[in-house]
Design a protein around this motif. Structure first.
Motif, PDB file in Angstrom:
ATOM      1  N   ALA A   1      30.942   6.518 -44.802  1.00 41.79           N
ATOM      2  CA  ALA A   1      29.864   7.366 -44.275  1.00 41.79           C
ATOM      3  C   ALA A   1      29.278   6.843 -42.967  1.00 41.79           C
TER       4      ALA A   1
ATOM      5  N   LYS B   1      35.578   4.074 -50.782  1.00 42.28           N
ATOM      6  CA  LYS B   1      34.207   4.222 -51.241  1.00 42.28           C
ATOM      7  C   LYS B   1      33.395   5.038 -50.235  1.00 42.28           C
TER       8      LYS B   1
ATOM      9  N   GLU C   1      30.301   5.079 -49.503  1.00 46.97           N
ATOM     10  CA  GLU C   1      29.313   4.301 -48.757  1.00 46.97           C
ATOM     11  C   GLU C   1      29.971   3.447 -47.669  1.00 46.97           C
TER      12      GLU C   1
ATOM     13  N   GLN D   1      25.981  11.202 -48.840  1.00 54.59           N
ATOM     14  CA  GLN D   1      25.775  10.138 -47.852  1.00 54.59           C
ATOM     15  C   GLN D   1      25.574  10.705 -46.450  1.00 54.59           C
TER      16      GLN D   1
END
Length: 266
Positions: free
Chosen positions: A255, A250, A252, A44
Protein backbone atom coordinates in the motif's frame (compact mmCIF):
# COMPACT_ATOMS: atom_id res chain seq x y z
CA UNK A 1 -22.35 -3.69 -4.02
CA UNK A 2 -22.66 -1.90 -7.34
CA UNK A 3 -22.92 -3.31 -10.85
CA UNK A 4 -22.00 -2.20 -14.33
CA UNK A 5 -22.61 -3.83 -17.70
CA UNK A 6 -19.75 -4.85 -19.94
CA UNK A 7 -19.82 -4.57 -23.71
CA UNK A 8 -21.17 -8.10 -24.24
CA UNK A 9 -23.92 -7.74 -21.62
CA UNK A 10 -22.04 -9.39 -18.75
CA UNK A 11 -22.87 -7.92 -15.34
CA UNK A 12 -19.76 -6.93 -13.41
CA UNK A 13 -20.19 -6.54 -9.65
CA UNK A 14 -17.95 -4.14 -7.78
CA UNK A 15 -17.41 -2.31 -4.52
CA UNK A 16 -16.26 1.27 -4.16
CA UNK A 17 -14.63 2.73 -1.07
CA UNK A 18 -12.69 5.85 -0.12
CA UNK A 19 -12.40 9.24 -1.75
CA UNK A 20 -9.90 10.64 -4.22
CA UNK A 21 -8.47 9.65 -7.60
CA UNK A 22 -9.84 6.27 -8.76
CA UNK A 23 -7.79 3.08 -8.43
CA UNK A 24 -9.01 -0.24 -9.82
CA UNK A 25 -7.62 -3.45 -8.30
CA UNK A 26 -7.38 -6.53 -10.56
CA UNK A 27 -7.34 -9.93 -8.85
CA UNK A 28 -5.35 -13.01 -9.79
CA UNK A 29 -6.54 -16.59 -10.18
CA UNK A 30 -9.36 -17.85 -7.94
CA UNK A 31 -9.78 -14.51 -6.14
CA UNK A 32 -12.69 -12.06 -6.05
CA UNK A 33 -14.11 -9.28 -3.86
CA UNK A 34 -15.01 -11.57 -0.98
CA UNK A 35 -11.93 -13.78 -1.18
CA UNK A 36 -8.41 -12.59 -1.73
CA UNK A 37 -6.10 -9.61 -1.15
CA UNK A 38 -8.10 -6.87 -2.90
CA UNK A 39 -10.49 -5.95 -0.08
CA UNK A 40 -7.76 -5.61 2.61
CA UNK A 41 -5.65 -3.56 0.20
CA UNK A 42 -8.62 -1.32 -0.62
CA UNK A 43 -8.90 -0.47 3.08
CA UNK A 44 -5.22 0.53 3.10
CA UNK A 45 -5.70 2.81 0.11
CA UNK A 46 -9.11 4.30 0.89
CA UNK A 47 -7.69 7.23 2.87
CA UNK A 48 -6.31 8.70 -0.35
CA UNK A 49 -8.17 7.12 -3.28
CA UNK A 50 -11.55 5.94 -4.46
CA UNK A 51 -10.80 2.23 -4.71
CA UNK A 52 -12.72 -0.15 -6.94
CA UNK A 53 -12.61 -3.87 -6.25
CA UNK A 54 -14.58 -6.11 -8.57
CA UNK A 55 -15.48 -9.69 -9.34
CA UNK A 56 -13.88 -10.75 -12.59
CA UNK A 57 -16.39 -12.38 -14.91
CA UNK A 58 -17.54 -15.79 -13.77
CA UNK A 59 -16.61 -15.07 -10.15
CA UNK A 60 -18.56 -13.90 -7.12
CA UNK A 61 -21.58 -11.81 -8.09
CA UNK A 62 -20.49 -11.15 -11.68
CA UNK A 63 -22.08 -13.11 -14.49
CA UNK A 64 -20.33 -14.69 -17.45
CA UNK A 65 -20.93 -14.83 -21.19
CA UNK A 66 -19.22 -17.53 -23.27
CA UNK A 67 -17.13 -17.95 -25.26
CA UNK A 68 -14.26 -16.52 -23.26
CA UNK A 69 -11.78 -14.05 -24.75
CA UNK A 70 -9.20 -11.84 -23.06
CA UNK A 71 -10.72 -8.91 -24.90
CA UNK A 72 -13.96 -9.41 -22.93
CA UNK A 73 -12.09 -9.03 -19.64
CA UNK A 74 -10.45 -5.88 -20.96
CA UNK A 75 -13.91 -4.55 -21.77
CA UNK A 76 -14.95 -5.34 -18.17
CA UNK A 77 -12.15 -3.09 -16.91
CA UNK A 78 -13.10 -0.46 -19.45
CA UNK A 79 -16.66 -0.49 -18.08
CA UNK A 80 -15.31 0.08 -14.58
CA UNK A 81 -13.11 2.93 -15.80
CA UNK A 82 -16.18 4.57 -17.31
CA UNK A 83 -17.93 4.22 -13.94
CA UNK A 84 -14.88 5.91 -12.38
CA UNK A 85 -15.15 8.91 -14.69
CA UNK A 86 -13.17 7.87 -17.76
CA UNK A 87 -9.67 7.39 -16.36
CA UNK A 88 -8.09 5.49 -13.47
CA UNK A 89 -4.94 4.06 -11.95
CA UNK A 90 -4.73 0.28 -12.38
CA UNK A 91 -3.06 -2.28 -10.13
CA UNK A 92 -2.95 -6.00 -10.84
CA UNK A 93 -1.45 -8.94 -8.98
CA UNK A 94 -0.36 -12.32 -10.39
CA UNK A 95 -2.45 -13.19 -13.46
CA UNK A 96 -4.38 -10.01 -12.71
CA UNK A 97 -1.13 -8.15 -13.37
CA UNK A 98 -0.97 -9.69 -16.84
CA UNK A 99 -4.61 -8.72 -17.43
CA UNK A 100 -3.90 -5.17 -16.25
CA UNK A 101 -1.02 -4.92 -18.74
CA UNK A 102 -3.22 -6.09 -21.59
CA UNK A 103 -5.90 -3.60 -20.58
CA UNK A 104 -3.43 -0.71 -20.37
CA UNK A 105 -2.18 -1.64 -23.83
CA UNK A 106 -5.65 -1.07 -25.32
CA UNK A 107 -5.82 2.63 -24.48
CA UNK A 108 -8.91 2.52 -22.30
CA UNK A 109 -8.05 5.32 -19.87
CA UNK A 110 -5.34 3.83 -17.65
CA UNK A 111 -3.17 6.74 -16.52
CA UNK A 112 -0.76 4.83 -14.25
CA UNK A 113 -0.15 1.10 -14.05
CA UNK A 114 1.29 -0.99 -11.21
CA UNK A 115 1.84 -4.75 -11.30
CA UNK A 116 3.02 -7.40 -8.88
CA UNK A 117 4.49 -10.70 -10.03
CA UNK A 118 2.79 -11.51 -13.31
CA UNK A 119 3.85 -15.19 -13.44
CA UNK A 120 5.57 -15.23 -16.80
CA UNK A 121 8.27 -17.82 -17.48
CA UNK A 122 11.08 -16.04 -19.30
CA UNK A 123 14.18 -18.23 -18.96
CA UNK A 124 15.50 -21.64 -17.96
CA UNK A 125 15.42 -20.79 -14.25
CA UNK A 126 11.61 -21.07 -14.38
CA UNK A 127 9.88 -24.40 -13.79
CA UNK A 128 8.52 -25.81 -17.06
CA UNK A 129 4.77 -25.91 -17.49
CA UNK A 130 3.46 -29.38 -18.38
CA UNK A 131 2.52 -29.48 -22.05
CA UNK A 132 -0.86 -31.01 -21.26
CA UNK A 133 -1.76 -28.67 -18.38
CA UNK A 134 -4.45 -26.70 -20.23
CA UNK A 135 -5.95 -29.86 -21.75
CA UNK A 136 -6.17 -31.59 -18.37
CA UNK A 137 -7.53 -28.47 -16.70
CA UNK A 138 -10.35 -28.06 -19.21
CA UNK A 139 -11.13 -31.78 -19.14
CA UNK A 140 -11.56 -31.69 -15.37
CA UNK A 141 -13.83 -28.65 -15.58
CA UNK A 142 -15.91 -30.16 -18.39
CA UNK A 143 -16.36 -33.33 -16.29
CA UNK A 144 -17.45 -31.33 -13.25
CA UNK A 145 -14.27 -32.30 -11.38
CA UNK A 146 -13.63 -28.89 -9.88
CA UNK A 147 -11.55 -30.22 -7.00
CA UNK A 148 -9.24 -31.92 -9.47
CA UNK A 149 -8.97 -28.69 -11.47
CA UNK A 150 -7.99 -26.70 -8.37
CA UNK A 151 -5.55 -29.39 -7.28
CA UNK A 152 -3.93 -29.36 -10.74
CA UNK A 153 -3.53 -25.60 -10.55
CA UNK A 154 -2.08 -25.79 -7.04
CA UNK A 155 0.50 -28.29 -8.25
CA UNK A 156 1.38 -26.02 -11.16
CA UNK A 157 2.08 -23.05 -8.88
CA UNK A 158 4.14 -25.14 -6.48
CA UNK A 159 1.80 -25.51 -3.52
CA UNK A 160 3.15 -28.36 -1.35
CA UNK A 161 1.07 -31.52 -1.46
CA UNK A 162 0.48 -31.56 2.30
CA UNK A 163 -0.85 -28.01 2.11
CA UNK A 164 -3.33 -29.01 -0.59
CA UNK A 165 -4.49 -31.94 1.55
CA UNK A 166 -5.05 -29.60 4.49
CA UNK A 167 -6.87 -27.05 2.33
CA UNK A 168 -9.27 -29.69 1.03
CA UNK A 169 -10.47 -30.22 4.60
CA UNK A 170 -11.06 -26.51 5.20
CA UNK A 171 -13.91 -24.16 4.18
CA UNK A 172 -11.54 -22.38 1.78
CA UNK A 173 -11.68 -25.33 -0.61
CA UNK A 174 -15.36 -24.74 -1.33
CA UNK A 175 -14.56 -21.14 -2.27
CA UNK A 176 -11.79 -22.27 -4.59
CA UNK A 177 -14.01 -24.84 -6.28
CA UNK A 178 -16.71 -22.23 -6.87
CA UNK A 179 -14.46 -20.32 -9.29
CA UNK A 180 -12.40 -23.24 -10.65
CA UNK A 181 -14.05 -22.88 -14.05
CA UNK A 182 -12.26 -19.53 -14.50
CA UNK A 183 -8.74 -21.02 -14.27
CA UNK A 184 -8.48 -21.39 -18.07
CA UNK A 185 -9.18 -17.64 -18.31
CA UNK A 186 -6.03 -16.86 -16.37
CA UNK A 187 -4.03 -19.33 -18.43
CA UNK A 188 -5.24 -17.67 -21.64
CA UNK A 189 -4.20 -14.24 -20.37
CA UNK A 190 -0.71 -15.48 -19.52
CA UNK A 191 0.01 -17.72 -22.50
CA UNK A 192 2.13 -15.13 -24.32
CA UNK A 193 4.75 -15.43 -21.57
CA UNK A 194 4.71 -19.05 -20.38
CA UNK A 195 7.32 -20.55 -22.72
CA UNK A 196 10.59 -19.92 -20.84
CA UNK A 197 11.60 -17.49 -23.57
CA UNK A 198 12.16 -13.71 -23.43
CA UNK A 199 9.02 -11.62 -23.44
CA UNK A 200 8.11 -10.09 -26.81
CA UNK A 201 9.52 -6.60 -27.13
CA UNK A 202 6.77 -5.40 -29.47
CA UNK A 203 3.60 -6.62 -27.74
CA UNK A 204 2.90 -3.83 -25.23
CA UNK A 205 4.15 -0.77 -27.09
CA UNK A 206 1.05 1.25 -26.11
CA UNK A 207 1.75 0.89 -22.38
CA UNK A 208 3.35 4.33 -22.36
CA UNK A 209 1.90 5.53 -19.06
CA UNK A 210 4.18 5.49 -15.98
CA UNK A 211 4.41 1.85 -14.86
CA UNK A 212 5.71 0.21 -11.71
CA UNK A 213 6.65 -3.49 -11.90
CA UNK A 214 7.19 -5.21 -8.56
CA UNK A 215 8.38 -8.53 -7.19
CA UNK A 216 8.94 -9.90 -3.70
CA UNK A 217 12.40 -10.20 -2.23
CA UNK A 218 11.61 -13.70 -0.97
CA UNK A 219 10.09 -14.87 -4.25
CA UNK A 220 12.11 -17.33 -6.37
CA UNK A 221 14.71 -16.10 -8.82
CA UNK A 222 12.61 -17.04 -11.84
CA UNK A 223 9.80 -14.77 -10.67
CA UNK A 224 12.09 -11.79 -10.13
CA UNK A 225 13.73 -12.47 -13.48
CA UNK A 226 10.31 -12.32 -15.11
CA UNK A 227 9.53 -8.97 -13.53
CA UNK A 228 12.83 -7.36 -14.48
CA UNK A 229 12.31 -8.66 -18.01
CA UNK A 230 8.82 -7.20 -18.04
CA UNK A 231 10.07 -3.81 -16.87
CA UNK A 232 12.66 -3.90 -19.65
CA UNK A 233 10.11 -4.42 -22.44
CA UNK A 234 7.46 -1.98 -21.21
CA UNK A 235 8.04 1.51 -22.65
CA UNK A 236 7.91 3.55 -19.43
CA UNK A 237 8.46 1.15 -16.53
CA UNK A 238 10.55 0.98 -13.40
CA UNK A 239 11.24 -2.14 -11.37
CA UNK A 240 11.15 -2.45 -7.59
CA UNK A 241 11.75 -5.32 -5.18
CA UNK A 242 9.56 -5.42 -2.08
CA UNK A 243 11.90 -6.88 0.50
CA UNK A 244 10.57 -9.65 2.69
CA UNK A 245 7.59 -10.38 0.45
CA UNK A 246 6.56 -13.51 -1.44
CA UNK A 247 3.82 -14.09 -4.02
CA UNK A 248 1.42 -13.95 -1.07
CA UNK A 249 1.90 -10.21 -0.85
CA UNK A 250 0.84 -8.43 2.34
CA UNK A 251 -1.45 -5.42 1.72
CA UNK A 252 0.35 -3.33 4.31
CA UNK A 253 3.64 -3.89 2.45
CA UNK A 254 2.45 -2.76 -0.97
CA UNK A 255 0.00 0.00 0.00
CA UNK A 256 2.65 2.65 0.84
CA UNK A 257 4.50 1.84 -2.38
CA UNK A 258 1.34 2.26 -4.45
CA UNK A 259 0.52 5.53 -2.71
CA UNK A 260 3.94 6.89 -3.48
CA UNK A 261 3.79 5.77 -7.11
CA UNK A 262 0.24 6.90 -7.86
CA UNK A 263 0.80 10.37 -6.39
CA UNK A 264 4.28 11.01 -7.81
CA UNK A 265 4.85 13.49 -10.62
CA UNK A 266 4.94 12.17 -14.21
Amino acid sequence: MYTTTSNDGTTIAYDRTGDGPPVILVDGALCHRAFGPAAPLAKQLADRYTVYTYDRRGRGDSTDTPPYAVEREIEDIEALIKEAGGSAFLYGISSGAALAIEAANRGIGVTRLATYEAPYLVDETAPPEPADYRERLEANIAAGKRSDAVRLFMKLVGTPGFAVVMMRMMPVWKKLKAVAHTLPYDHEILKVGRHRRPLPADRWTSVTMPTLVMAGGKSPDWMRNAQTSLADVLPNAEYRTLEGQTHLLKPEAVAPVLKGFFTSSP
